[in-house]
Motif scaffolding. Structure first.
Motif, short mmCIF file in Angstrom:
data_model
loop_
_atom_site.label_atom_id
_atom_site.label_comp_id
_atom_site.label_asym_id
_atom_site.label_seq_id
_atom_site.Cartn_x
_atom_site.Cartn_y
_atom_site.Cartn_z
N SER A 184 -13.63 2.24 1.26
CA SER A 184 -13.05 3.43 0.62
C SER A 184 -11.54 3.50 0.81
N GLY A 185 -11.04 3.07 1.96
CA GLY A 185 -9.59 3.07 2.17
C GLY A 185 -8.88 2.07 1.27
N PHE A 186 -9.47 0.91 1.13
CA PHE A 186 -8.90 -0.13 0.27
C PHE A 186 -8.98 0.29 -1.20
N GLU A 187 -10.10 0.86 -1.60
CA GLU A 187 -10.26 1.33 -2.98
C GLU A 187 -9.23 2.42 -3.30
N ARG A 188 -8.99 3.31 -2.36
CA ARG A 188 -8.01 4.38 -2.56
C ARG A 188 -6.61 3.79 -2.78
N ALA A 189 -6.25 2.78 -1.99
CA ALA A 189 -4.94 2.14 -2.15
C ALA A 189 -4.84 1.44 -3.50
N LEU A 190 -5.93 0.82 -3.96
CA LEU A 190 -5.92 0.18 -5.28
C LEU A 190 -5.72 1.22 -6.39
N ARG A 191 -6.39 2.34 -6.25
CA ARG A 191 -6.28 3.40 -7.26
C ARG A 191 -4.86 3.96 -7.33
N ARG A 192 -4.15 3.94 -6.22
CA ARG A 192 -2.77 4.46 -6.17
C ARG A 192 -1.74 3.43 -6.60
#
Length: 94
Positions: free
Chosen positions: A40-48
């Motif tokens: 979830s942390g990595f996905e959040r960074a990708l989305r940003r």
């Protein structure tokens, strides 16, 4: 350490509304960030990222459906992944 990366076949959603249970075969880039960080942390960074990288989480792995990458932006993906990884872990790909 870097995330483990593979490409797998998957079934993606066609969409909601009139085809809620229909699936479409697709290829996904699978990134497993464990044990360094969470999906979830990595996905959040990708989305940003700019441009944003759309992904979903499955069993703590980050899945990027290649249908969500715009034509002509495929070459940006490696750099965006590296930038998101560095933002998530606070370090480069050492």
């Amino acid at each position: 350490a870097s995330p483990r990366i593979s490409v797998e076949n998957a079934e993606g959603a066609v969409g909601g509304g009139t085809l809620p249970v229909a699936g479409l075969l697709t290829a996904v880039v699978v990134l497993d960030p464990r044990p360094v960080t969470t999906g979830s942390g990595f996905e959040r960074a990708l989305r940003r990222s700019r441009p944003p990288v759309l992904a979903r989480i499955h069993e703590e792995r980050v899945l990027i459906d290649l249908r969500t990458v715009r034509p002509g932006q495929e070459s940006l993906l490696p750099g965006l992944l590296q930038t998101a990884w560095s933002a998530t872990t606070g370090k480069g790909d050492s």
